[in-house]
Design a protein around this motif. Sequence first.
Motif, PDB file in Angstrom:
ATOM      1  N   UNK A 542       0.834  -1.205   0.000  1.00 48.21           N
ATOM      2  CA  UNK A 542       0.000   0.000   0.000  1.00 48.21           C
ATOM      3  C   UNK A 542       0.862   1.246   0.000  1.00 48.21           C
ATOM      4  N   UNK A 543       0.442   2.224  -0.796  1.00 48.19           N
ATOM      5  CA  UNK A 543       1.180   3.484  -0.831  1.00 48.19           C
ATOM      6  C   UNK A 543       1.105   4.233   0.486  1.00 48.19           C
ATOM      7  N   UNK A 544       0.200   3.771   1.361  1.00 50.96           N
ATOM      8  CA  UNK A 544       0.024   4.488   2.622  1.00 50.96           C
ATOM      9  C   UNK A 544       1.156   4.210   3.599  1.00 50.96           C
ATOM     10  N   UNK A 545       2.048   3.279   3.298  1.00 49.92           N
ATOM     11  CA  UNK A 545       3.135   2.940   4.218  1.00 49.92           C
ATOM     12  C   UNK A 545       4.458   3.434   3.662  1.00 49.92           C
ATOM     13  N   UNK A 546       4.980   4.554   4.132  1.00 50.95           N
ATOM     14  CA  UNK A 546       6.240   5.087   3.603  1.00 50.95           C
ATOM     15  C   UNK A 546       7.440   4.224   3.958  1.00 50.95           C
ATOM     16  N   UNK A 547       7.287   3.303   4.884  1.00 43.84           N
ATOM     17  CA  UNK A 547       8.409   2.444   5.256  1.00 43.84           C
ATOM     18  C   UNK A 547       8.575   1.282   4.288  1.00 43.84           C
ATOM     19  N   UNK A 548       7.635   1.090   3.369  1.00 45.21           N
ATOM     20  CA  UNK A 548       7.735  -0.008   2.432  1.00 45.21           C
ATOM     21  C   UNK A 548       7.455  -1.339   3.110  1.00 45.21           C
ATOM     22  N   UNK A 549       7.874  -2.422   2.466  1.00 46.67           N
ATOM     23  CA  UNK A 549       7.648  -3.759   3.010  1.00 46.67           C
ATOM     24  C   UNK A 549       8.431  -3.903   4.318  1.00 46.67           C
ATOM     25  N   UNK A 550       7.717  -4.155   5.397  1.00 49.39           N
ATOM     26  CA  UNK A 550       8.312  -4.163   6.729  1.00 49.39           C
ATOM     27  C   UNK A 550       8.172  -5.542   7.358  1.00 49.39           C
ATOM     28  N   UNK A 551       9.301  -6.102   7.811  1.00 45.84           N
ATOM     29  CA  UNK A 551       9.307  -7.408   8.480  1.00 45.84           C
ATOM     30  C   UNK A 551       9.778  -7.238   9.917  1.00 45.84           C
ATOM     31  N   UNK A 552       9.287  -8.119  10.777  1.00 44.31           N
ATOM     32  CA  UNK A 552       9.741  -8.161  12.167  1.00 44.31           C
ATOM     33  C   UNK A 552      10.261  -9.561  12.475  1.00 44.31           C
ATOM     34  N   UNK A 553      11.454  -9.634  13.082  1.00 45.50           N
ATOM     35  CA  UNK A 553      12.062 -10.899  13.483  1.00 45.50           C
ATOM     36  C   UNK A 553      12.099 -10.928  15.014  1.00 45.50           C
ATOM     37  N   UNK A 554      11.462 -11.922  15.627  1.00 47.79           N
ATOM     38  CA  UNK A 554      11.505 -12.089  17.073  1.00 47.79           C
ATOM     39  C   UNK A 554      12.315 -13.337  17.414  1.00 47.79           C
ATOM     40  N   UNK A 555      13.295 -13.187  18.292  1.00 45.15           N
ATOM     41  CA  UNK A 555      14.118 -14.315  18.738  1.00 45.15           C
ATOM     42  C   UNK A 555      13.929 -14.455  20.243  1.00 45.15           C
ATOM     43  N   UNK A 556      13.399 -15.595  20.635  1.00 41.52           N
ATOM     44  CA  UNK A 556      13.153 -15.864  22.053  1.00 41.52           C
ATOM     45  C   UNK A 556      14.038 -17.024  22.501  1.00 41.52           C
ATOM     46  N   UNK A 557      15.022 -16.742  23.354  1.00 42.15           N
ATOM     47  CA  UNK A 557      15.846 -17.787  23.959  1.00 42.15           C
ATOM     48  C   UNK A 557      15.471 -17.880  25.430  1.00 42.15           C
ATOM     49  N   UNK A 558      14.866 -18.991  25.813  1.00 47.61           N
ATOM     50  CA  UNK A 558      14.396 -19.120  27.192  1.00 47.61           C
ATOM     51  C   UNK A 558      14.746 -20.463  27.828  1.00 47.61           C
ATOM     52  N   UNK A 559      14.814 -21.539  27.058  1.00 49.31           N
ATOM     53  CA  UNK A 559      15.093 -22.873  27.607  1.00 49.31           C
ATOM     54  C   UNK A 559      16.574 -23.198  27.435  1.00 49.31           C
ATOM     55  N   UNK A 560      17.399 -22.780  28.402  1.00 51.35           N
ATOM     56  CA  UNK A 560      18.858 -22.913  28.304  1.00 51.35           C
ATOM     57  C   UNK A 560      19.332 -24.255  28.868  1.00 51.35           C
ATOM     58  N   UNK A 561      20.454 -24.728  28.310  1.00 50.16           N
ATOM     59  CA  UNK A 561      21.059 -25.965  28.787  1.00 50.16           C
ATOM     60  C   UNK A 561      21.941 -25.715  30.008  1.00 50.16           C
ATOM     61  N   UNK A 562      22.686 -24.604  30.011  1.00 51.70           N
ATOM     62  CA  UNK A 562      23.671 -24.354  31.066  1.00 51.70           C
ATOM     63  C   UNK A 562      23.444 -23.036  31.796  1.00 51.70           C
ATOM     64  N   UNK A 563      22.432 -22.276  31.422  1.00 54.72           N
ATOM     65  CA  UNK A 563      22.054 -21.043  32.101  1.00 54.72           C
ATOM     66  C   UNK A 563      20.650 -21.218  32.670  1.00 54.72           C
ATOM     67  N   UNK A 564      20.288 -20.404  33.632  1.00 59.99           N
ATOM     68  CA  UNK A 564      18.916 -20.501  34.162  1.00 59.99           C
ATOM     69  C   UNK A 564      17.885 -20.253  33.060  1.00 59.99           C
ATOM     70  N   UNK A 565      16.839 -21.061  33.046  1.00 59.65           N
ATOM     71  CA  UNK A 565      15.759 -20.850  32.078  1.00 59.65           C
ATOM     72  C   UNK A 565      14.969 -19.600  32.460  1.00 59.65           C
ATOM     73  N   UNK A 566      14.332 -19.000  31.452  1.00 59.68           N
ATOM     74  CA  UNK A 566      13.632 -17.731  31.649  1.00 59.68           C
ATOM     75  C   UNK A 566      12.171 -17.864  31.235  1.00 59.68           C
ATOM     76  N   UNK A 567      11.293 -17.179  31.965  1.00 59.45           N
ATOM     77  CA  UNK A 567       9.886 -17.080  31.574  1.00 59.45           C
ATOM     78  C   UNK A 567       9.595 -15.749  30.886  1.00 59.45           C
ATOM     79  N   UNK A 568      10.425 -14.758  31.187  1.00 59.43           N
ATOM     80  CA  UNK A 568      10.177 -13.408  30.679  1.00 59.43           C
ATOM     81  C   UNK A 568      10.186 -13.278  29.165  1.00 59.43           C
ATOM     82  N   UNK A 569      11.170 -13.858  28.433  1.00 55.63           N
ATOM     83  CA  UNK A 569      11.204 -13.659  26.980  1.00 55.63           C
ATOM     84  C   UNK A 569       9.923 -14.066  26.262  1.00 55.63           C
ATOM     85  N   UNK A 570       9.360 -15.208  26.644  1.00 59.09           N
ATOM     86  CA  UNK A 570       8.116 -15.644  25.983  1.00 59.09           C
ATOM     87  C   UNK A 570       6.999 -14.643  26.237  1.00 59.09           C
TER      88      UNK A 570
END
Length: 781
Positions: A542-570
């Motif tokens: 749409x011409x209404x979006x001056x930012x053009x084609x916009x993508x969002x990448x979300x990376x959630x690391x929460x279930x760690x092998x050697x670090x404490x697991x996290x609930x916050x990222x999810x």
Amino acid sequence: MKTFTLLFILFISSFIVFGQSAKKNYKVGEKLKLVKEYKGAIESFSKAIEDDPQFSMAYLSRAECFNKLAELDKALDDYRKLNAFKIRKKHLYYRYNAAQICYELKIYDEGLDNLKVVIEQTKLKFDAYTLKTKILIAKNEYENAVEAANNALALNDNSLLHFLKATAYEKSEKLELAESEYKAAIARNTLNLEALTALGFLQLRMNKVDDAELSAKRIINADKLNPDGFFIRSQVNIKKMDYPGAINDISQTIMLKPDDPKLYYIRGTYYQDFTQHQNAINDFSKAVTLNPSYVEAYSKRAYSYEQIANYPKAIDDYKKIIEFSGSDSNIDDLMKQAQKKLYELNKESNKPQIVLTEPTPNNQGILSVPQNAAEFQIKGFIIDDSEIASVQVNKVDVNFIKEGKDVVFDVKLNSYNIDSFLVVAADVYNNRQEMTYRIERTEVDPPVIILLNPYASDNNEIFTEATSQNLYIEGIANDDNLINTIFIDGVLASYKVDERNPNFIATINIANKNSFTVTAKDVYGNQSNTTYTINRSGVSLSNSNPMGRTWAIFIENSDYENFPSLEGPARDISLMRSALMNYEIHNVIYKKNMKKKDLEKFFAIDLRDMIKNNGVQSLLIWYAGHGKFINETGYWIPVDASREDEFSFFSTNTLKASFQSYNHLLNHTLLITDACESGPTFYQAMRGSLQERDCGDWGATKLKSSQVFTSAGYELAIDNSQFTKTFANMLVNNPNTCIPIESIVVKVTQAVAQNNQQKPQFGKIAGLSDENGTFFFINKK
């Protein structure tokens, strides 16, 4: 040499002959056009064009003839061809004719393009603005339509323009302004019955009954054959509870429009409210004769039949309504009483027949149920000559619906500690059938679908051309048991039914689809539904979006092998994804629990290819997980990282190196990390206070930007992020059409400081191209 000279003379002679022939045919065509022999004129102009394809006036005249014959597509085609020629100003009126045709053919944008030329280069400005107003109303662009009408009124204050302006106001629900403009139209032309009629209907909407009555009177006085005046006055009389007057006026309307079923329906409602039910029935009958699918008329007629105690006729009408609507919601107690009278006539003694369709029992009445299923679905139908009164499973009533002659039921049954169940069906005459089914436990793993063609990303996204109508699909259905069915959006795939883990193929139609689902079921009923998103890289934004084609990448690391697991990222990423739903984000990629090799491959190769293949112009990357800050360098912690091994961490400098290979493809890059500082080798701090940016600023939206915003925790991520909460709240509560990242940075920084956490960092990504643009979140509204 003599031969060449002779050939040249012959070429020039033939060119002159063709030119003379073209002019001759053109003159013949003009004479025929003058006497309105348009078909003959078209033939002559076509011959002229055949002799001289550059003969612009022939195209112009032929288009006019096509227009006269109402062959609008052909006329428009000739007008379009004229756009390739340099046309004298005095002939540019053809652009107006083309716009008029575009309006009639509903090709609105092309019509507006033509009118722009007319307004800028001809003297037909008034006519052009008038037509522009009509087109903009047709496009539902009412505010722009009012502006165009005002431009026309500045040139010629006339009744039509006030009428069009009033129409735009009314359609945009500005009723007081609409009323004023209708009155202005009438003041300039007291015979403008269209404006007077519209005013009357508007005044009815505004409940200005006396004013509407006056408008109706003026219409009738001006034209006694105008049905709208009588209709408006009938509505006025209804509002005044004057039923005889209303019936008289609507009858006058019917005399003028005897084939309109809606008028008979309306008069029927008048009679019904006036308790003249036989007259009401007559009118509703006429309405359904003119329109056999007029459901409202059947409903009203059924009610009047009830009032005169003609219950069989009322039942017939209610059955007719059910036939059209598929619902029995209009059947009331009188319908039930009428049905009771037929009860004894239809009585029979046959037992209902019970048929289970899911799961399907074998010949011994044994059916398969997954061994670890807490509950399972039972589907089936009942065959009987009479209505079914009840269906029970294990002595519990279940809901059922009627489909054709049969009754269908669908119920979930708790499978804990049972090895059989009982189904009982009874009809309205208490004929009962009982069936007991035994349960056999089976394995529970559903089939796993792997697409081989086309390739699917790890978030189940496939890419295809924008014009693709059909899609060939090839894949594997992995399962320990034989596969019973494989469907792709309702299309049965082809595969070997006697083979485990079979390959399957199918071709499906993907026109107007954004996704498709592969549904695979094994012989024990274990089912998987795998949905793939279709990304048409050729689809324009749409011409209404001056930012053009916009993508969002979300990376959630929460279930760690050697670090404490996290609930916050999810929780934080869910909050952000929800906050971005109202913004122009054209694709969201969600990555979870990424190892170091996964991060390296994704940013170096996968993301590069996706950006290149899909024309991504603006990229938002959000990382939530553990982070480290060692020797002035920030690190993301992969889920397989070792605590004491810095080499197992993912460096933000490695991330930047990956960016550098495809940063030239992007206009805007925004990296947000809620884990750790980025370090001086990755980011350049902003100098001075942040500058407020405006999305209307060309430089801010079109010039490149490469920005980073990080929380300032030096070690492990805080499992309760004020950073994310404030960021999301700014997006959710933003009332404007856009919000720049700088505005969010200011509020997030203030909130984090108030929460006694270290100040976040915001700046440019060092080494990446940045032209002092910025990242805007564009609101869909």
